[in-house]
Design an enzyme around this catalytic site. Sequence first.
Site, mmCIF file in Angstrom:
data_model
loop_
_atom_site.group_PDB
_atom_site.id
_atom_site.type_symbol
_atom_site.label_atom_id
_atom_site.label_comp_id
_atom_site.label_asym_id
_atom_site.label_seq_id
_atom_site.Cartn_x
_atom_site.Cartn_y
_atom_site.Cartn_z
ATOM 1 N N ASP A 71 26.116 30.335 34.392
ATOM 2 C CA ASP A 71 26.737 30.287 35.716
ATOM 3 C C ASP A 71 26.524 31.614 36.466
ATOM 4 O O ASP A 71 26.528 32.680 35.855
ATOM 5 C CB ASP A 71 28.233 30.018 35.534
ATOM 6 C CG ASP A 71 28.978 29.894 36.845
ATOM 7 O OD1 ASP A 71 28.740 28.903 37.559
ATOM 8 O OD2 ASP A 71 29.801 30.780 37.146
ATOM 9 N N GLU B 16 21.871 29.709 37.018
ATOM 10 C CA GLU B 16 22.243 29.268 38.353
ATOM 11 C C GLU B 16 21.859 30.372 39.334
ATOM 12 O O GLU B 16 22.535 31.387 39.440
ATOM 13 C CB GLU B 16 23.741 28.976 38.438
ATOM 14 C CG GLU B 16 24.140 28.474 39.818
ATOM 15 C CD GLU B 16 25.641 28.460 40.048
ATOM 16 O OE1 GLU B 16 26.109 27.622 40.843
ATOM 17 O OE2 GLU B 16 26.347 29.302 39.438
#
Length: 597
Positions: free
Chosen positions: A309, A338
């Site tokens: 993330d 990400e």
Amino acid sequence: MNTIIQRIEPPFWYFGMNKPEVQILFYGKNISEYIITLEDSTALTNVKRTVNPNFIFVTINTQNITTNEIYFKFQQKNKRSFIQKYELRKRRKDSALRKSFDASDCVYLLMPDRFANGNPNNKNDSNTTEKYNRNLPEGRHGGDIQGIIKHLDYIKKLGATAIWSTPLCEDNDANYSYHGYAQSDVYKIDPRYGTNEDYVILVEKAHQCGLKIIMDYVTNHWGIEHWMVKESPTADWIHRFENYTETNHKRSTVSDINASKIDRTICLNGWFVPTMPDLNITNPLVFNYLYQNAIWWIEYANLDGFRVDTYNYSEPEFIAKWTKAITDEYPNFNLVGEITMRNQSLLSYWQKDSAIAKIQNFNSNLPSVMDFAVSDALQMVFNEDDDRWDQGITKIYDHLSKDFLFPNVNNLMIFGENHDTRRLHHIYNNDIRKYKLVMSMLATMRGIPQLYYGSEIGMTGDQNLGDADIRRDFPGGWNDDKNDAFTKEGRTEFQNTLFDFTSKLFQWRKTNKAIHFGKTTHYIPENNVYVYFRYDNNQSVMVIINNHPEKQELNTNRFKENINHYTMAKEVLEHHIFKLAENISIEGKSALILELA
């Protein structure tokens, strides 16, 4: 565990790691006042005390330890002493060489709280604040690990080969804790999802079904309720400002040679939101903690990959070092970051061995990035019937024309939607034709396709109404649901049409190596029709995407360089045969996927 020691992290470790040293955190009242010794004094290599007397970090070298248990002696000066046992476990056979996910896979993204409630007894927990309230869109709805296990066969039948679940570790926020990105304990599965042992069982059962498990790992921030945010070992464990400072989200400042220092600092050190404090990964203790936690989960749960993330919100040099430490231990392990950027040059900067990043002597070591540029295009082009210059399907062509920027295009994660984007069926107003066009491209383009739970049965949602609306409950995941979309009998005709198409398409994708790792040749779109070929030395696939609302006729002479010696083609879903010496007709807003023969 001795009553003085309240936490030990990692709770145990493993023999035979590439890096034999492990730094163990002991937490307890005034624990740093104790002198720590081991019977084998050579194995204890460092004892680190901090300004907070309740923490002590002890480093041991496991290389020459031959027993499964070691015993630390904690001795106060001229006072009491106690013994603390620490366990060292044997690794699984060939653990370091585990196979990860790659372009032969199709990843199914789900949010566990919204997927299925398999154990109605864990909806609430006395140690977590937010309680079950399915009537509240942003509340805890009770989905759990058992719900995922219960529906592994459904995911497999869909054609997926890997599962990416949003974070399962404890998130003890008072509100909005369902998404899991504000973790309060990264060594513990949230009890409302199950236990650590339940997670291990999920991975085991997934592997038995031929499915891989990808953990959603968060390096940039924890939750405000994390126990080490409430009581930090050091003053600089998290980034602090005189006044609350939120990240400016301008991740281009990392590579921007003209960026001001203050803009770059706020981007990297600012908090994601008020409930997500920013971790200082440049602190060696923080770095070791995050690296060891990641390794521990891979070994303990037998994981197949990470989705990382907010990857480029962390200090670049150190997140690259963190990534390399993991891939040094597991050479085949894939991590997809990400990188929420839409510019291909900025995206490519973050993939391992990027030529662009090399100009600045930087290498992220990150094998895969999420291709948000293509995702954005897939979310708009099929509503564009006109292909003037940069409109319609030409957008996709233009994006793929920049593939030279990426060191490994086959390892990009491609997707039409995820838990942070608009829902496809909302954008395309439940138009089955447009959904099929998106899926046809995801199944045949270069990269690793990722599907978002419920898209295959028409789940929709309006992001303008809040994130919870694009993260609705899967129908049938709860006993009192009116219809069970996990079963053919429980789905509507519309839902079955979508599911059957998606399943047939991605089951076929499993069989074609040219799609997985082949090369691409594409042709400039004409009349909003895009043709591309995926091929290797043994196979060739011709893909025709007609984004025009009306039927189109293609003269195959234009594609001779790829048709080459092939004379026939079989459509992969309905098995219709086409003669390649003749024109090919294709209906409006439809796709043809042809295996050449």
